[in-house]
Scaffold this active site. Structure first.
Site, PDB file in Angstrom:
ATOM      1  N   ASP A  37      -6.996   1.276   5.525  1.00 19.73           N
ATOM      2  CA  ASP A  37      -5.854   1.825   5.136  1.00 19.73           C
ATOM      3  C   ASP A  37      -5.731   2.903   6.224  1.00 19.73           C
ATOM      4  O   ASP A  37      -6.540   3.578   6.549  1.00 19.73           O
ATOM      5  CB  ASP A  37      -5.995   2.517   3.718  1.00 19.73           C
ATOM      6  CG  ASP A  37      -4.945   3.116   2.994  1.00 19.73           C
ATOM      7  OD1 ASP A  37      -4.453   3.823   4.024  1.00 19.73           O
ATOM      8  OD2 ASP A  37      -4.706   2.665   2.182  1.00 19.73           O
ATOM      9  N   HIS A 104      -1.222  -6.225  -2.701  1.00 21.25           N
ATOM     10  CA  HIS A 104      -2.368  -5.953  -2.257  1.00 21.25           C
ATOM     11  C   HIS A 104      -3.309  -5.038  -3.121  1.00 21.25           C
ATOM     12  O   HIS A 104      -3.008  -4.702  -4.096  1.00 21.25           O
ATOM     13  CB  HIS A 104      -2.193  -4.836  -0.818  1.00 21.25           C
ATOM     14  CG  HIS A 104      -1.309  -3.623  -1.453  1.00 21.25           C
ATOM     15  ND1 HIS A 104      -0.002  -3.639  -1.785  1.00 21.25           N
ATOM     16  CD2 HIS A 104      -2.027  -2.500  -1.406  1.00 21.25           C
ATOM     17  CE1 HIS A 104       0.284  -2.483  -2.018  1.00 21.25           C
ATOM     18  NE2 HIS A 104      -1.017  -1.523  -1.957  1.00 21.25           N
TER      19      HIS A 104
END
Length: 152
Positions: A37, A104
């Site tokens: 991320d 996701h």
């Protein structure tokens, strides 16, 4: 083979899949990709996404859902080994709090309570668990991605 993203608006995750957006990929198959991320909640925060643009997890074809499940197990295991910390959180947001409209999962390592710099809520004592998200550090990302990949 996965179908190409079918969206009028550019999707950041589809761009990562297509290789037009940079990322620190740690896992990839024909159906899913996992990468760090860019604004991690904690060091080692990984996203696992299907290689098809579908906004809602509940609408994923079975082969993508199965591949996501497999990836979640493999990456979670590698992540816990890489960081020497078995505690983690796996999260899926569908519509609510879904910043990128592409199905996701987040795999977020939990605080390492062996460290004196990490704290949590214990009983009525309020202490910080999520110190706030920050921009991913490139040097650290390279190191963490290498650590995770070496344990897959």
């Amino acid at each position: 083979m996965p179908s190409k993203a079918q969206s009028l608006e550019p999707c950041a995750f589809c761009n990562i899949i297509e290789g037009t957006e940079p990322s620190y990929k740690i896992y990839e198959t024909d159906y899913v990709v996992g990468f760090l991320d860019i604004q991690p909640a904690r060091r080692g925060h990984v996203l696992i996404i299907p290689k098809v643009h579908i906004e809602l997890f509940s609408q994923l074809p079975e082969k993508y859902a199965a591949a996501l499940g497999d990836a979640l197990v493999k990456v979670s295991k590698a992540l816990t080994l890489a960081l020497d910390n078995q505690a983690l959180t796996v999260t899926l947001n569908q519509v609510y709090a879904q910043v990128v409209p592409h199905a996701h999962f987040h795999i977020v390592p939990a605080p390492d309570f062996r460290s004196t710099s990490t704290s949590a809520r214990v009983g009525n004592n309020k202490v910080e668990v999520f110190p706030g998200r920050h921009q991913l550090d490139d040097d650290d990302a390279i190191e963490v991605a290498k650590m995770i990949k070496s344990r897959l």
